[in-house]
Design an enzyme around this catalytic site. Sequence first.
Site, PDB file in Angstrom:
ATOM      1  N   ASN A   1       0.826  -8.963   1.187  1.00 39.73           N
ATOM      2  CA  ASN A   1       2.125  -8.936   0.526  1.00 39.73           C
ATOM      3  C   ASN A   1       2.298  -7.659  -0.281  1.00 39.73           C
ATOM      4  OD1 ASN A   1       2.942 -11.525   1.440  1.00 39.73           O
ATOM      5  ND2 ASN A   1       1.684 -12.495  -0.133  1.00 39.73           N
ATOM      6  N   ASN A   2       1.382  -6.701  -0.090  1.00 35.74           N
ATOM      7  CA  ASN A   2       1.441  -5.429  -0.791  1.00 35.74           C
ATOM      8  C   ASN A   2       2.540  -4.566  -0.179  1.00 35.74           C
ATOM      9  OD1 ASN A   2       0.729  -2.475  -1.072  1.00 35.74           O
ATOM     10  ND2 ASN A   2      -0.816  -3.329  -2.438  1.00 35.74           N
TER      11      ASN A   2
ATOM     12  N   LYS B   1       1.431  -1.217   1.466  1.00 32.94           N
ATOM     13  CA  LYS B   1       0.762  -1.412   2.751  1.00 32.94           C
ATOM     14  C   LYS B   1       1.762  -1.813   3.829  1.00 32.94           C
ATOM     15  CE  LYS B   1      -3.827  -2.719   1.075  1.00 32.94           C
ATOM     16  NZ  LYS B   1      -4.885  -3.775   1.104  1.00 32.94           N
TER      17      LYS B   1
ATOM     18  N   ASP C   1      -8.726  -4.457   4.606  1.00 29.26           N
ATOM     19  CA  ASP C   1      -9.257  -4.409   3.255  1.00 29.26           C
ATOM     20  C   ASP C   1      -9.633  -2.964   3.034  1.00 29.26           C
ATOM     21  OD1 ASP C   1      -9.723  -6.023   0.922  1.00 29.26           O
ATOM     22  OD2 ASP C   1     -11.829  -5.523   1.120  1.00 29.26           O
ATOM     23  N   SER C   2      -9.138  -2.416   1.965  1.00 26.92           N
ATOM     24  CA  SER C   2      -9.323  -0.988   1.762  1.00 26.92           C
ATOM     25  C   SER C   2      -9.450  -0.693   0.276  1.00 26.92           C
ATOM     26  CB  SER C   2      -8.147  -0.204   2.354  1.00 26.92           C
ATOM     27  OG  SER C   2      -6.912  -0.671   1.842  1.00 26.92           O
TER      28      SER C   2
ATOM     29  N   PHE D   1       0.976   4.967  -3.316  1.00 30.21           N
ATOM     30  CA  PHE D   1       0.731   3.917  -4.301  1.00 30.21           C
ATOM     31  C   PHE D   1      -0.749   3.920  -4.627  1.00 30.21           C
ATOM     32  CE2 PHE D   1       0.111   2.130  -0.136  1.00 30.21           C
ATOM     33  CZ  PHE D   1      -0.923   1.223  -0.256  1.00 30.21           C
TER      34      PHE D   1
ATOM     35  N   LYS E   1       1.126  11.416   5.820  1.00 29.53           N
ATOM     36  CA  LYS E   1       0.127  10.442   5.374  1.00 29.53           C
ATOM     37  C   LYS E   1      -0.156   9.423   6.468  1.00 29.53           C
ATOM     38  CE  LYS E   1      -1.036   7.009   1.865  1.00 29.53           C
ATOM     39  NZ  LYS E   1      -0.609   6.181   0.726  1.00 29.53           N
TER      40      LYS E   1
ATOM     41  N   ARG F   1      -5.986   4.462   6.953  1.00 25.15           N
ATOM     42  CA  ARG F   1      -5.399   3.407   7.786  1.00 25.15           C
ATOM     43  C   ARG F   1      -5.042   3.941   9.165  1.00 25.15           C
ATOM     44  NH1 ARG F   1      -3.065   2.306   2.692  1.00 25.15           N
ATOM     45  NH2 ARG F   1      -4.062   0.477   1.784  1.00 25.15           N
TER      46      ARG F   1
END
Length: 216
Positions: A26-27, A30, A86-87, A172, A195, A201
């Site tokens: 829910n970020n 991301k 997961d980062s 972010f 980016k 990612r």
Amino acid sequence: MTDRNNIDGARRTIASALEQVVLASNNAGKLREFAALFETVGIELIPQGRFNVPEAEEPHPTFVENALAKARHAAKLTGLPALADDSGLCVVALRGAPGVYSARYAQLAGGEKSDAANNARLVDELRSHDDRRAYYFCVLALVRHADDPEPLIAEGRWHGEVLDAPRGANGFGYDPYFFLPALKATAAELDPAVKNATSHRAIALRHLLARLSEAA
């Protein structure tokens, strides 16, 4: 041409087998990045919030365990294939911290859970260190269903160093403090398209596409 052929093959595989995938996050940051990345492979990426899926627990000490737990959680509650990442930021002088605790780094020390607080703690803890090397690390886990015995796992590293003062307004998390010598800019100074083409990612996604091509 080999890499190009592998990517094209993976795209065909994805388009035929994975028309919709739930993103187990829910970020908002991301979501923006993954939506842009997955546009290139013809997948409709649906945020788990659309299905009212709550955030999964992330109790594990490694990125891969947390990513897989989140993917299985989303797949179980939606009945759709799910992708999770997961980062975090790993700093050499801090023995890999914040690592899996990147999103709540300040909170672990009694502070608030926010990007500003996390960055403030990071800068403070690095004041006595000359070594500023760091890297963003990302693990992607893709499951076709909740009990998938063969999840696809891919990872990516994006190397840089930590600055004392923020630069840039994009991105972010730790992006304003994460300087990329090769690009002469922080992650927050980069155009989003740049980016999305170079980040941890993006690197992990390219590896995931290669895995999908192999599995075809």
